[in-house]
Design a protein around this motif. Structure first.
Motif, PDB file in Angstrom:
ATOM      1  N   ALA A  89       0.946  -1.196  -0.018  1.00 57.97           N
ATOM      2  CA  ALA A  89      -0.038  -0.039  -0.133  1.00 57.97           C
ATOM      3  C   ALA A  89       1.020   1.241   0.160  1.00 57.97           C
ATOM      4  CB  ALA A  89      -0.812   0.066   1.131  1.00 57.97           C
ATOM      5  N   SER A  90       0.351   2.446  -0.550  1.00 58.33           N
ATOM      6  CA  SER A  90       0.973   3.641  -0.164  1.00 58.33           C
ATOM      7  C   SER A  90       1.407   3.930   0.916  1.00 58.33           C
ATOM      8  CB  SER A  90       0.004   4.799  -0.902  1.00 58.33           C
ATOM      9  OG  SER A  90      -0.343   4.525  -2.331  1.00 58.33           O
ATOM     10  N   GLY A  91       2.578   4.474   1.198  1.00 56.73           N
ATOM     11  CA  GLY A  91       3.169   4.625   2.451  1.00 56.73           C
ATOM     12  C   GLY A  91       3.710   3.655   3.040  1.00 56.73           C
ATOM     13  N   SER A  92       3.844   2.501   2.529  1.00 56.03           N
ATOM     14  CA  SER A  92       4.707   1.392   3.303  1.00 56.03           C
ATOM     15  C   SER A  92       5.897   1.214   2.434  1.00 56.03           C
ATOM     16  CB  SER A  92       3.610   0.030   3.128  1.00 56.03           C
ATOM     17  OG  SER A  92       3.714  -0.320   1.956  1.00 56.03           O
ATOM     18  N   LEU A  93       6.967   0.184   2.939  1.00 52.47           N
ATOM     19  CA  LEU A  93       8.132   0.091   2.527  1.00 52.47           C
ATOM     20  C   LEU A  93       7.988  -0.737   1.275  1.00 52.47           C
ATOM     21  CD1 LEU A  93      10.571   0.188   5.490  1.00 52.47           C
ATOM     22  CD2 LEU A  93      10.047   2.084   3.742  1.00 52.47           C
ATOM     23  N   CYS A  94       8.615  -0.597   0.309  1.00 52.21           N
ATOM     24  CA  CYS A  94       8.263  -1.680  -0.820  1.00 52.21           C
ATOM     25  C   CYS A  94       9.215  -2.732  -0.460  1.00 52.21           C
ATOM     26  CB  CYS A  94       9.457  -0.994  -2.140  1.00 52.21           C
ATOM     27  SG  CYS A  94       9.486  -1.889  -3.594  1.00 52.21           S
ATOM     28  N   PRO A  95       8.577  -3.740  -0.681  1.00 54.21           N
ATOM     29  CA  PRO A  95       9.109  -5.139  -0.166  1.00 54.21           C
ATOM     30  C   PRO A  95      10.029  -5.956  -1.238  1.00 54.21           C
ATOM     31  CG  PRO A  95       6.964  -5.511  -0.981  1.00 54.21           C
ATOM     32  CD  PRO A  95       6.990  -4.171  -1.114  1.00 54.21           C
ATOM     33  N   GLU A  96       9.849  -5.437  -2.516  1.00 55.93           N
ATOM     34  CA  GLU A  96      10.914  -6.117  -3.473  1.00 55.93           C
ATOM     35  C   GLU A  96      11.050  -5.035  -4.649  1.00 55.93           C
ATOM     36  OE1 GLU A  96      11.012  -9.852  -6.470  1.00 55.93           O
ATOM     37  OE2 GLU A  96       9.853 -10.096  -4.531  1.00 55.93           O
ATOM     38  N   SER A  97      12.295  -5.014  -5.137  1.00 53.49           N
ATOM     39  CA  SER A  97      12.634  -3.898  -6.193  1.00 53.49           C
ATOM     40  C   SER A  97      11.986  -4.579  -7.506  1.00 53.49           C
ATOM     41  CB  SER A  97      14.188  -4.050  -6.359  1.00 53.49           C
ATOM     42  OG  SER A  97      14.793  -3.580  -5.339  1.00 53.49           O
TER      43      SER A  97
END
Length: 59
Positions: free
Chosen positions: A14-22
């Motif tokens: 979701a927007s605002g969370s950290l990206c889990p994977e490039s």
């Protein structure tokens, strides 16, 4: 009996969370856009709205 292969569970964030994977991410729902994001980057909003993103191409 032939076993049906399991499909991988799609990665979402979701927007605002950290990206889990490039990789390349796409908005789910009626809005349409993609973004290339790096792991641990903050998932962006789209047009000022919080959205859910789905990984379409790891990278």
């Amino acid at each position: 009996m032939k076993k049906i292969p399991e499909l991988p569970i799609p990665k979402t964030a979701a927007s605002g969370s950290l990206c889990p994977e490039s990789g390349e991410w796409e908005i789910t729902g009626s809005l349409t856009t993609t973004a290339v994001l790096a792991k641990n980057q903050i998932m962006p909003e789209y047009c000022g709205k919080k959205v859910r993103w789905r990984l379409i191409r790891p990278g």
